[in-house]
Motif scaffolding. Structure first.
Motif, PDB file in Angstrom:
ATOM      1  N   GLY A 172       0.836  -1.392   0.105  1.00 17.28           N
ATOM      2  CA  GLY A 172       0.191   0.041  -0.348  1.00 17.28           C
ATOM      3  C   GLY A 172       0.889   1.193  -0.013  1.00 17.28           C
ATOM      4  N   TYR A 173       2.212   1.104   0.302  1.00 16.87           N
ATOM      5  CA  TYR A 173       3.047   1.904   0.496  1.00 16.87           C
ATOM      6  C   TYR A 173       3.643   2.127  -0.851  1.00 16.87           C
ATOM      7  CZ  TYR A 173       2.175   2.425   5.384  1.00 16.87           C
ATOM      8  OH  TYR A 173       2.303   3.017   6.471  1.00 16.87           O
ATOM      9  N   THR A 174       4.265   3.455  -1.516  1.00 18.67           N
ATOM     10  CA  THR A 174       5.248   3.660  -2.095  1.00 18.67           C
ATOM     11  C   THR A 174       6.522   3.582  -2.269  1.00 18.67           C
ATOM     12  OG1 THR A 174       4.477   5.309  -3.001  1.00 18.67           O
ATOM     13  CG2 THR A 174       2.731   3.668  -4.385  1.00 18.67           C
ATOM     14  N   GLN A 175       6.900   4.431  -1.356  1.00 17.80           N
ATOM     15  CA  GLN A 175       7.978   5.026  -1.445  1.00 17.80           C
ATOM     16  C   GLN A 175       8.724   4.852   0.394  1.00 17.80           C
ATOM     17  OE1 GLN A 175       7.818   8.478  -3.342  1.00 17.80           O
ATOM     18  NE2 GLN A 175       6.961   9.652  -1.699  1.00 17.80           N
ATOM     19  N   LYS A 192      32.353   0.579  -0.005  1.00 16.71           N
ATOM     20  CA  LYS A 192      33.443  -0.354   1.392  1.00 16.71           C
ATOM     21  C   LYS A 192      35.133   0.111   0.635  1.00 16.71           C
ATOM     22  CE  LYS A 192      32.878  -5.430   1.322  1.00 16.71           C
ATOM     23  NZ  LYS A 192      33.801  -6.859   1.185  1.00 16.71           N
ATOM     24  N   VAL A 193      34.783   0.959   1.014  1.00 11.09           N
ATOM     25  CA  VAL A 193      36.050   2.431   0.929  1.00 11.09           C
ATOM     26  C   VAL A 193      36.188   2.635   2.761  1.00 11.09           C
ATOM     27  CG1 VAL A 193      37.191   4.759   0.533  1.00 11.09           C
ATOM     28  CG2 VAL A 193      35.821   3.417  -0.864  1.00 11.09           C
ATOM     29  N   ALA A 194      37.684   2.269   3.040  1.00 11.01           N
ATOM     30  CA  ALA A 194      38.287   2.146   3.996  1.00 11.01           C
ATOM     31  C   ALA A 194      38.243   4.158   4.615  1.00 11.01           C
ATOM     32  CB  ALA A 194      39.753   1.727   4.070  1.00 11.01           C
ATOM     33  N   GLY A 195      37.943   3.744   5.875  1.00 13.58           N
ATOM     34  CA  GLY A 195      38.452   5.272   6.194  1.00 13.58           C
ATOM     35  C   GLY A 195      37.318   5.321   7.316  1.00 13.58           C
ATOM     36  N   PRO A 196      37.198   6.694   7.932  1.00 14.88           N
ATOM     37  CA  PRO A 196      35.911   6.753   9.056  1.00 14.88           C
ATOM     38  C   PRO A 196      34.715   7.236   8.220  1.00 14.88           C
ATOM     39  CG  PRO A 196      37.877   8.788   8.804  1.00 14.88           C
ATOM     40  CD  PRO A 196      38.480   7.896   7.835  1.00 14.88           C
ATOM     41  N   PHE A 197      33.675   7.288   9.258  1.00 10.07           N
ATOM     42  CA  PHE A 197      32.420   7.707   8.499  1.00 10.07           C
ATOM     43  C   PHE A 197      31.290   8.436   9.246  1.00 10.07           C
ATOM     44  CE2 PHE A 197      31.780   4.127   9.849  1.00 10.07           C
ATOM     45  CZ  PHE A 197      29.945   3.865   9.881  1.00 10.07           C
ATOM     46  N   THR A 198      30.592   8.883   8.996  1.00  6.31           N
ATOM     47  CA  THR A 198      29.500   9.147   9.461  1.00  6.31           C
ATOM     48  C   THR A 198      28.280   9.535   8.847  1.00  6.31           C
ATOM     49  OG1 THR A 198      30.509  11.181  10.914  1.00  6.31           O
ATOM     50  CG2 THR A 198      28.593  11.189  11.444  1.00  6.31           C
ATOM     51  N   LEU A 199      27.272   9.053   9.589  1.00 11.16           N
ATOM     52  CA  LEU A 199      25.459   8.904   8.753  1.00 11.16           C
ATOM     53  C   LEU A 199      24.936   9.623  10.327  1.00 11.16           C
ATOM     54  CD1 LEU A 199      23.350   7.972   6.789  1.00 11.16           C
ATOM     55  CD2 LEU A 199      23.081   6.158   8.311  1.00 11.16           C
ATOM     56  N   GLU A 200      23.920  10.632   9.317  1.00  5.20           N
ATOM     57  CA  GLU A 200      22.940  11.397  10.692  1.00  5.20           C
ATOM     58  C   GLU A 200      21.166  10.946  10.079  1.00  5.20           C
ATOM     59  OE1 GLU A 200      22.645  15.222  13.471  1.00  5.20           O
ATOM     60  OE2 GLU A 200      23.664  15.211  11.643  1.00  5.20           O
ATOM     61  N   VAL A 201      20.884  10.732  10.657  1.00  2.00           N
ATOM     62  CA  VAL A 201      19.389  10.215   9.556  1.00  2.00           C
ATOM     63  C   VAL A 201      18.156  11.530  11.288  1.00  2.00           C
ATOM     64  CG1 VAL A 201      18.045   8.671   9.656  1.00  2.00           C
ATOM     65  CG2 VAL A 201      20.105   8.397   9.229  1.00  2.00           C
ATOM     66  N   ASP A 202      17.510  11.956  10.681  1.00  2.00           N
ATOM     67  CA  ASP A 202      16.970  13.178  10.845  1.00  2.00           C
ATOM     68  C   ASP A 202      15.512  12.221  11.465  1.00  2.00           C
ATOM     69  OD1 ASP A 202      14.242  14.452  12.097  1.00  2.00           O
ATOM     70  OD2 ASP A 202      14.710  15.734   9.957  1.00  2.00           O
ATOM     71  N   TYR A 203      14.678  11.832   9.673  1.00  2.00           N
ATOM     72  CA  TYR A 203      14.006  10.497   9.843  1.00  2.00           C
ATOM     73  C   TYR A 203      13.564   9.460   9.008  1.00  2.00           C
ATOM     74  CZ  TYR A 203      11.392  14.221   6.428  1.00  2.00           C
ATOM     75  OH  TYR A 203      11.808  14.391   4.824  1.00  2.00           O
ATOM     76  N   LEU A 204      12.803   8.404   8.239  1.00  6.47           N
ATOM     77  CA  LEU A 204      12.917   8.177   7.871  1.00  6.47           C
ATOM     78  C   LEU A 204      11.110   7.879   7.767  1.00  6.47           C
ATOM     79  CD1 LEU A 204      14.991   4.435   7.255  1.00  6.47           C
ATOM     80  CD2 LEU A 204      12.795   4.674   7.373  1.00  6.47           C
ATOM     81  N   LYS A 205      10.471   7.400   6.623  1.00  5.68           N
ATOM     82  CA  LYS A 205       9.048   7.700   6.858  1.00  5.68           C
ATOM     83  C   LYS A 205       8.561   6.722   5.598  1.00  5.68           C
ATOM     84  CE  LYS A 205       8.159  12.090   5.603  1.00  5.68           C
ATOM     85  NZ  LYS A 205       7.589  13.007   6.392  1.00  5.68           N
ATOM     86  N   PHE A 206       7.922   5.470   5.053  1.00  7.49           N
ATOM     87  CA  PHE A 206       7.042   4.886   4.377  1.00  7.49           C
ATOM     88  C   PHE A 206       5.471   6.007   4.265  1.00  7.49           C
ATOM     89  CE2 PHE A 206       9.707   2.099   6.007  1.00  7.49           C
ATOM     90  CZ  PHE A 206      10.388   1.777   4.895  1.00  7.49           C
ATOM     91  N   GLU A 207       5.664   6.148   2.418  1.00  2.98           N
ATOM     92  CA  GLU A 207       4.435   7.158   2.383  1.00  2.98           C
ATOM     93  C   GLU A 207       3.607   6.552   1.047  1.00  2.98           C
ATOM     94  OE1 GLU A 207       6.524  11.227   3.020  1.00  2.98           O
ATOM     95  OE2 GLU A 207       7.257  10.297   1.245  1.00  2.98           O
TER      96      GLU A 207
END
Length: 198
Positions: free
Chosen positions: A101-104, A183-198
């Motif tokens: 029922g959701y598309t994205q 698949k690249v060596a090194g430091p990383f950061t991921l920050e997520v505000d929201y994730l929602k299905f519509e």
């Protein structure tokens, strides 16, 4: 005799009201399940049950930790390619996510050091296929994107097996995730505000 009838009637009314309450509660649960979203800043849920999985489960040496702010969750760490490793991820516990029922799925995020991907799993075994859609590295800038299910790819590790999930597969999603994708060596950061299905 009259008192017995009164007691019987009262018992029937009590059972009937309990049944109505139960049905009402079930309906409330169903309605609540219609809104599948993780708004990490607004709900005050911390990490909302999401947790870290890195390549250490397969002998790798990557490291990562997950924390929460008043507006987001933050995954940070270091990708190592030693011992055939090379990934870090966050995932939900196993649940029943009926996404038919959701598309994205829409996500607001920012990242450095790695591109990432959103994953949808309908199998518990890691070697079985899952559905995946890439999230470009934003070089620390906030980005809001909507990923259509039609554009997801069915993947087994790095092998592409087909297109997005069918309606029957969307009904049986049991885990959501976000995983490093470069698949690249090194430091990383991921920050997520929201994730929602519509």
């Amino acid at each position: 005799m009259c008192s017995k009838n009164v007691l019987l009637s009262a018992s029937l009314l009590l059972l009937l009201s309990m049944s109505v309450c139960a049905r009402s509660s079930d309906t409330s649960k169903q309605l609540a399940m219609l809104d599948v979203r993780f708004d990490f800043g607004e709900t005050g849920c911390g990490t909302c049950g999401w947790f870290v999985v890195v390549d250490g489960v397969m002998g790798g040496r990557s490291s990562a930790e997950l924390s929460s702010t008043s507006k987001s969750i933050v995954l940070s760490g270091n990708i190592s390619l030693e011992n055939r490793g090379g990934f870090a991820s966050i995932r939900t516990p196993y649940e029943k996510y009926n996404l038919n029922g959701y598309t994205q799925v829409s996500i607001r995020y920012r990242s450095t050091g790695q591109a990432f991907a959103v994953t949808l799993n309908n199998n518990r075994r890691f070697y079985l296929p899952r559905f995946k859609h890439t999230l470009p590295n934003t070089d620390g800038q906030w980005s809001e994107v909507s990923l259509r299910f039609d554009d997801f790819k069915k993947m087994r590790f790095s092998e592409e097996l087909g297109g997005g999930p069918s309606s029957s597969e969307l009904k049986k999603i049991i885990r959501l995730g976000i995983i490093s994708n470069d698949k690249v060596a090194g430091p990383f950061t991921l920050e997520v505000d929201y994730l929602k299905f519509e």
